[in-house]
Design an enzyme around this catalytic site. Structure first.
Site, PDB file in Angstrom:
ATOM      1  N   ASN A   1      16.313  10.720  38.589  1.00 36.10           N
ATOM      2  CA  ASN A   1      14.760  10.780  38.556  1.00 36.10           C
ATOM      3  C   ASN A   1      13.930  11.270  39.546  1.00 36.10           C
ATOM      4  O   ASN A   1      13.989  11.071  40.594  1.00 36.10           O
ATOM      5  CB  ASN A   1      14.445   9.332  38.634  1.00 36.10           C
ATOM      6  CG  ASN A   1      12.839   9.120  38.364  1.00 36.10           C
ATOM      7  OD1 ASN A   1      12.000  10.049  38.428  1.00 36.10           O
ATOM      8  ND2 ASN A   1      12.505   7.652  38.320  1.00 36.10           N
TER       9      ASN A   1
ATOM     10  N   LYS B   1      15.041   9.619  42.884  1.00 33.11           N
ATOM     11  CA  LYS B   1      15.639   8.450  42.675  1.00 33.11           C
ATOM     12  C   LYS B   1      16.994   8.729  42.049  1.00 33.11           C
ATOM     13  O   LYS B   1      16.955   9.540  40.998  1.00 33.11           O
ATOM     14  CB  LYS B   1      14.875   7.328  42.166  1.00 33.11           C
ATOM     15  CG  LYS B   1      13.610   7.015  43.111  1.00 33.11           C
ATOM     16  CD  LYS B   1      12.868   6.017  42.225  1.00 33.11           C
ATOM     17  CE  LYS B   1      11.488   5.779  43.053  1.00 33.11           C
ATOM     18  NZ  LYS B   1      10.762   4.622  42.445  1.00 33.11           N
TER      19      LYS B   1
ATOM     20  N   ARG C   1      14.817  11.391  33.998  1.00 31.08           N
ATOM     21  CA  ARG C   1      13.544  11.361  33.629  1.00 31.08           C
ATOM     22  C   ARG C   1      12.777  12.666  33.718  1.00 31.08           C
ATOM     23  O   ARG C   1      13.065  13.632  34.253  1.00 31.08           O
ATOM     24  CB  ARG C   1      12.860  10.431  35.019  1.00 31.08           C
ATOM     25  CG  ARG C   1      11.376  10.453  34.704  1.00 31.08           C
ATOM     26  CD  ARG C   1      10.770  10.287  36.088  1.00 31.08           C
ATOM     27  NE  ARG C   1       9.197  10.107  35.871  1.00 31.08           N
ATOM     28  CZ  ARG C   1       8.399  10.254  36.953  1.00 31.08           C
ATOM     29  NH1 ARG C   1       8.714  10.588  38.344  1.00 31.08           N
ATOM     30  NH2 ARG C   1       6.974  10.036  36.720  1.00 31.08           N
TER      31      ARG C   1
ATOM     32  N   HIS D   1       4.048   8.178  33.539  1.00 32.68           N
ATOM     33  CA  HIS D   1       4.713   6.897  33.991  1.00 32.68           C
ATOM     34  C   HIS D   1       4.996   5.642  32.830  1.00 32.68           C
ATOM     35  O   HIS D   1       5.143   4.740  32.824  1.00 32.68           O
ATOM     36  CB  HIS D   1       3.916   6.059  34.695  1.00 32.68           C
ATOM     37  CG  HIS D   1       3.603   6.782  36.068  1.00 32.68           C
ATOM     38  ND1 HIS D   1       2.393   6.858  36.809  1.00 32.68           N
ATOM     39  CD2 HIS D   1       4.419   7.884  36.879  1.00 32.68           C
ATOM     40  CE1 HIS D   1       2.329   7.791  37.778  1.00 32.68           C
ATOM     41  NE2 HIS D   1       3.540   8.142  38.064  1.00 32.68           N
TER      42      HIS D   1
ATOM     43  N   GLY E   1       2.298   9.205  42.864  1.00 31.29           N
ATOM     44  CA  GLY E   1       1.407   9.336  41.678  1.00 31.29           C
ATOM     45  C   GLY E   1       1.008   8.034  40.974  1.00 31.29           C
ATOM     46  O   GLY E   1       1.803   6.945  41.540  1.00 31.29           O
TER      47      GLY E   1
ATOM     48  N   ARG F   1      -2.952  14.362  44.287  1.00 32.16           N
ATOM     49  CA  ARG F   1      -3.846  14.842  43.115  1.00 32.16           C
ATOM     50  C   ARG F   1      -5.268  14.275  43.035  1.00 32.16           C
ATOM     51  O   ARG F   1      -5.077  12.865  43.477  1.00 32.16           O
ATOM     52  CB  ARG F   1      -3.226  14.453  41.884  1.00 32.16           C
ATOM     53  CG  ARG F   1      -2.132  15.435  41.351  1.00 32.16           C
ATOM     54  CD  ARG F   1      -1.137  14.911  40.427  1.00 32.16           C
ATOM     55  NE  ARG F   1       0.142  14.382  40.933  1.00 32.16           N
ATOM     56  CZ  ARG F   1       1.002  13.483  40.233  1.00 32.16           C
ATOM     57  NH1 ARG F   1       0.593  13.352  39.092  1.00 32.16           N
ATOM     58  NH2 ARG F   1       1.954  12.952  40.885  1.00 32.16           N
TER      59      ARG F   1
ATOM     60  N   GLU G   1       4.002  -2.314  44.883  1.00 34.24           N
ATOM     61  CA  GLU G   1       4.818  -3.335  45.092  1.00 34.24           C
ATOM     62  C   GLU G   1       4.989  -3.817  46.638  1.00 34.24           C
ATOM     63  O   GLU G   1       5.363  -4.866  47.110  1.00 34.24           O
ATOM     64  CB  GLU G   1       6.295  -2.917  44.796  1.00 34.24           C
ATOM     65  CG  GLU G   1       6.692  -2.576  43.214  1.00 34.24           C
ATOM     66  CD  GLU G   1       7.937  -2.078  42.956  1.00 34.24           C
ATOM     67  OE1 GLU G   1       8.758  -2.364  43.607  1.00 34.24           O
ATOM     68  OE2 GLU G   1       8.018  -1.220  42.097  1.00 34.24           O
ATOM     69  N   ASN G   2       4.286  -2.804  47.361  1.00 35.00           N
ATOM     70  CA  ASN G   2       4.610  -3.199  48.897  1.00 35.00           C
ATOM     71  C   ASN G   2       3.210  -3.188  49.722  1.00 35.00           C
ATOM     72  O   ASN G   2       3.326  -3.879  51.074  1.00 35.00           O
ATOM     73  CB  ASN G   2       5.447  -2.044  49.569  1.00 35.00           C
ATOM     74  CG  ASN G   2       6.987  -2.011  49.089  1.00 35.00           C
ATOM     75  OD1 ASN G   2       7.496  -3.074  49.260  1.00 35.00           O
ATOM     76  ND2 ASN G   2       7.142  -0.830  48.145  1.00 35.00           N
TER      77      ASN G   2
ATOM     78  N   GLU H   1      12.535   1.926  36.601  1.00 36.76           N
ATOM     79  CA  GLU H   1      12.697   3.154  35.758  1.00 36.76           C
ATOM     80  C   GLU H   1      14.334   3.350  35.605  1.00 36.76           C
ATOM     81  O   GLU H   1      14.485   3.771  34.466  1.00 36.76           O
ATOM     82  CB  GLU H   1      12.015   4.163  36.315  1.00 36.76           C
ATOM     83  CG  GLU H   1      10.428   3.958  36.303  1.00 36.76           C
ATOM     84  CD  GLU H   1       9.580   5.077  37.052  1.00 36.76           C
ATOM     85  OE1 GLU H   1       9.176   6.035  36.079  1.00 36.76           O
ATOM     86  OE2 GLU H   1       9.661   5.098  38.396  1.00 36.76           O
TER      87      GLU H   1
END
Length: 407
Positions: free
Chosen positions: A12, A19, A90, A179, A211, A240, A333-334, A384
């Site tokens: 990915n 990843k 991906r 995504h 992203g 971006r 998530e964090n 993912e």
């Protein structure tokens, strides 16, 4: 190859990261995984998580190719490389042709390359991963899993631009969304965790990272999303710009003497959190700097959170109601701080953040972080790699393949 040993490797390649994970197709958990991050920067590094141990190696400023070389060497040293029978990749942009995952052929590879201008930070990186895998593993079946495929269910009113339609017909200019792999798996997990009716639910999923995108999902189908023809549209991101008046870009180009490549570089690599803060594109760095009084960092985070909340409000108009707002991705998530700021702005929907629960939810935890039940706010770790592995195994081995069939 032993009939019990075919493995699926997932690659990915993100805009600044890579990843990876290695799966036995018959198991749900990865055998090993890892992350290469800060690619093309001085502190580029790769992390391997295997057998309960973590190993970190410096890449000395290397990019995606150096990270892939390190990954393949790691697998080879452990006798795993020759056991890889399929590789799932991906791929960010598949244009209008790809509505589902497909096995990679020379024609598919050419079509992915043709979409590179639509995802300049991603498709070239995806292609590096694909070509390196084909060279290193010529006997393995290679599968592309497209970010854009999930959003092909959007209705015309959601994907059309108010531009002369000859550009849609001739050049495929329309909104595609990205995504999709993350939005697909996270929405399914949220429906299960919240015990929603799988045939009657309405979610907004926020994938927040370097992203970032938001998607309105009705009964497991994407019906509207924040990203567009390219991954530039929508939310503020690491580098971006997200939504911006096109006239402002024309004005800047004329005043600053920028050509099209210069504008491309500005909106893709010099804007977003980096451009606002004039410090960093990394949310972790900005949160630390903001806490120390850095005004640019504070401003960047405020704009980031405001734009997320405003987008949720806009996407809600695509749904009959709002059952839940779902946070995922590295920031989603964090970062308890980002989640709290977003949810506080969404109180108009009845969302009420549970600060105690929100503050301790991080590092792969799945938890409801609101006091409100409908709509709820929930953190769901994205998977993912697992989703890509399942798609790859379905194509390469057959959904119900036995060990003998996948050998």
């Amino acid at each position: 190859m032993s009939i019990s040993t075919p493995l699926t490797l997932v690659v990915n390649c993100g805009s600044s990261s890579l990843k990876f994970a290695l799966f036995d197709p018959r198991e749900s958990e990865a055998l090993l995984g890892g992350l290469a991050e800060c690619l093309d920067a001085a502190d580029a590094r790769i992390r391997f998580d295997a057998d309960g141990e973590r190993t970190v190696a410096q890449l000395n400023g290397g990019g995606h190719r150096e990270a892939l070389d390190a990954l393949l060497a790691f697998l080879s040293a452990r006798g795993l490389l020759e056991r890889v029978a399929a590789v799932g990749h991906r791929v960010v942009h598949g244009g209008e042709r790809f509505t589902q995952s497909v096995e990679i052929t020379p024609e598919v590879l050419a079509d992915i390359e043709a979409c590179a201008d639509l995802a300049p930070l991603h498709n070239p990186a995806n292609l590096i991963g694909i070509r390196a895998s084909i060279a290193a593993l010529p006997a393995a079946r290679q599968v592309a899993v497209f970010d854009t495929a999930f959003h092909q269910t959007m209705p015309a009113e959601a994907y059309l631009y108010a531009l002369p339609q000859q550009y849609r017909r001739e050049y495929g200019v329309r909104r595609y969304g990205f995504h999709g792999t993350s939005h697909r798996c996270v929405s399914q997990r949220a429906i299960e965790r919240l015990e929603l009716d799988p045939t009657d639910n309405a979610l907004i999923v926020l994938h927040l990272g370097n992203g970032a995108s938001a998607t309105a999902i009705r009964n497991g189908r994407s019906i509207d999303t924040s990203m567009g023809l390219t991954p530039v549209e929508g939310l503020v991101m690491g580098t971006r710009c997200g939504d911006v008046d096109a006239g402002a870009l024309l004005y800047i180009a004329r005043r600053a003497g920028l050509d099209l490549d210069g504008v491309d570089t500005m909106i893709n690599k010099k804007s977003g959190l980096l451009g606002l803060s004039e410090l960093s594109n990394d949310c972790r760095t900005l949160e630390q700097a903001a806490a120390s009084g850095h005004e640019g960092a504070r401003t960047a985070l405020d704009v980031f959170c405001f734009r997320i909340a405003r987008t949720v409000g806009a996407l809600a108009a695509s749904l009959p109601r709002l059952d839940a707002v779902v946070f995922t991705g590295g920031i989603g998530e964090n970062s308890a701080n980002v989640r709290a700021k977003v949810l506080e702005r969404l109180s108009i929907f009845g969302l009420d953040v549970d600060h105690e629960r929100n503050d301790v939810t991080r590092g792969g935890a799945c938890a409801v972080i609101s006091r409100s039940r409908r709509p709820a706010a929930i953190v769901v770790p994205t998977d993912e790699e697992g989703t890509i592995a399942r798609d790859t195994a379905d194509i390469a081995f057959g959904q119900s393949a036995s060990a003998a069939e996948v050998a």
